[in-house]
Design a protein around this motif. Sequence first.
Motif, mmCIF file in Angstrom:
data_model
loop_
_atom_site.group_PDB
_atom_site.id
_atom_site.type_symbol
_atom_site.label_atom_id
_atom_site.label_comp_id
_atom_site.label_asym_id
_atom_site.label_seq_id
_atom_site.Cartn_x
_atom_site.Cartn_y
_atom_site.Cartn_z
ATOM 1 N N THR A 196 -0.247 7.439 -10.568
ATOM 2 C CA THR A 196 0.384 7.327 -9.382
ATOM 3 C C THR A 196 -0.504 7.545 -8.189
ATOM 4 O O THR A 196 -1.676 7.953 -8.495
ATOM 5 C CB THR A 196 1.420 8.563 -9.055
ATOM 6 O OG1 THR A 196 0.575 9.780 -8.762
ATOM 7 C CG2 THR A 196 1.986 9.010 -10.505
ATOM 8 N N ASN A 225 11.673 3.391 -2.358
ATOM 9 C CA ASN A 225 10.742 2.997 -3.276
ATOM 10 C C ASN A 225 11.543 1.518 -3.845
ATOM 11 O O ASN A 225 12.783 1.878 -4.155
ATOM 12 C CB ASN A 225 10.442 3.737 -4.392
ATOM 13 C CG ASN A 225 9.215 4.886 -3.951
ATOM 14 O OD1 ASN A 225 8.019 4.346 -3.943
ATOM 15 N ND2 ASN A 225 9.667 6.066 -3.835
ATOM 16 N N PHE A 256 1.655 4.331 2.003
ATOM 17 C CA PHE A 256 2.048 3.697 0.833
ATOM 18 C C PHE A 256 1.787 4.409 -0.555
ATOM 19 O O PHE A 256 0.890 5.524 -0.657
ATOM 20 C CB PHE A 256 1.118 2.321 0.540
ATOM 21 C CG PHE A 256 1.180 1.588 -0.746
ATOM 22 C CD1 PHE A 256 1.986 0.908 -0.796
ATOM 23 C CD2 PHE A 256 0.337 1.798 -1.741
ATOM 24 C CE1 PHE A 256 2.462 -0.081 -1.734
ATOM 25 C CE2 PHE A 256 0.547 0.953 -2.979
ATOM 26 C CZ PHE A 256 1.663 0.239 -3.185
ATOM 27 N N SER A 257 2.886 4.164 -1.516
ATOM 28 C CA SER A 257 2.779 5.007 -2.667
ATOM 29 C C SER A 257 3.211 4.097 -3.896
ATOM 30 O O SER A 257 3.730 3.098 -3.497
ATOM 31 C CB SER A 257 3.720 6.213 -2.742
ATOM 32 O OG SER A 257 5.101 5.902 -2.388
ATOM 33 N N SER A 258 2.612 4.485 -4.958
ATOM 34 C CA SER A 258 2.823 3.574 -6.130
ATOM 35 C C SER A 258 3.013 4.252 -7.500
ATOM 36 O O SER A 258 2.329 5.263 -7.610
ATOM 37 C CB SER A 258 1.963 2.348 -6.462
ATOM 38 O OG SER A 258 0.507 2.919 -6.557
ATOM 39 N N ARG A 318 7.169 3.351 0.711
ATOM 40 C CA ARG A 318 6.400 3.986 1.830
ATOM 41 C C ARG A 318 7.311 5.247 2.306
ATOM 42 O O ARG A 318 8.575 5.105 2.240
ATOM 43 C CB ARG A 318 5.566 3.214 2.678
ATOM 44 C CG ARG A 318 6.790 2.298 3.429
ATOM 45 C CD ARG A 318 6.037 1.726 4.451
ATOM 46 N NE ARG A 318 6.027 2.626 5.667
ATOM 47 C CZ ARG A 318 4.763 2.625 6.392
ATOM 48 N NH1 ARG A 318 3.988 1.624 6.340
ATOM 49 N NH2 ARG A 318 4.694 3.369 7.514
ATOM 50 N N ALA A 366 6.888 0.900 -6.187
ATOM 51 C CA ALA A 366 6.017 1.102 -4.894
ATOM 52 C C ALA A 366 6.887 1.171 -3.740
ATOM 53 O O ALA A 366 8.028 0.938 -3.497
ATOM 54 C CB ALA A 366 5.143 -0.226 -4.578
#
Length: 270
Positions: free
Chosen positions: A68, A230, A260-262, A249, A247
């Motif tokens: 992550t 997401n 941003f996150s994944s 934000r 993904a």
Amino acid sequence: MRRALAVARDTKSDELSSSGFGIALRRYRWCPLLLLGYAVPALAGPPFVTDDPEPPDLGRWEVNYAVTNTVSKDGEAGMAPLVDANYGALPDLQLHIQPQMAYVRTPKGIQFGPGDTEIGVKYRFVEEDEAGWVPMISLYPLIELPTGDEKRGLGAGVARTFVPLWAQKSFGKWTVYGGGGYGINPGAGKNAWFLGGVGLYQLTDALQLGGEAFQQTAEAPGDKDSPGFNLGGSYKLAEDVSLLFSAGRGLANASSSNRFSSYLALQVIY
């Protein structure tokens, strides 16, 4: 989810925003993708922050091998890797443990090492009525043990607790689930609420896509609430192996918590 620590604030340097039980990817644990022939049940839980109420089948392991990351104005943080292991210990009862290696990247450099360890028990006390409107419902208390180094920004330094209630209902090719809970965050933090909901659609026997919206209240003095979203899903690679991905934000205050996150994981059912 899962509902887990991505990176805790280093209270001495204040390099990163607090992440707690939702802001920076509570990634996680979860949901059985119990694959049987061409009848592919809907994915629930990972790869999303919002969790689901479904435990693994009795005697089966569901393990997500994941990485992550979350980017903010102060740098980047995540898990590389985390092992989200879940076991169907009794009918309707799941045991959960999630050890993880954490990293923090800031202008001052990179820190890498063991993160906090999450443990929990999921109990499903209401079964879904497939012919009616009664959803599946579970209680899923979690504790994060302070096994990460707080001084290096890799852990919270204190044990934290999250007590959520999750519900799920399927309608043809659609599955919706969500709920929320209360996080007890001692030390320099503050207690917080999390609410989230997910909608998923089964496009093919192998591919499922959907999205979520969630709201996390502030977990430290001076922080702000952190709503976010997401988009993601799953792709079946083999009988008991799936690729999970998402993904997204933040929708407000994103610069300080979630530009941003994944999430990317290999889910294996043993």
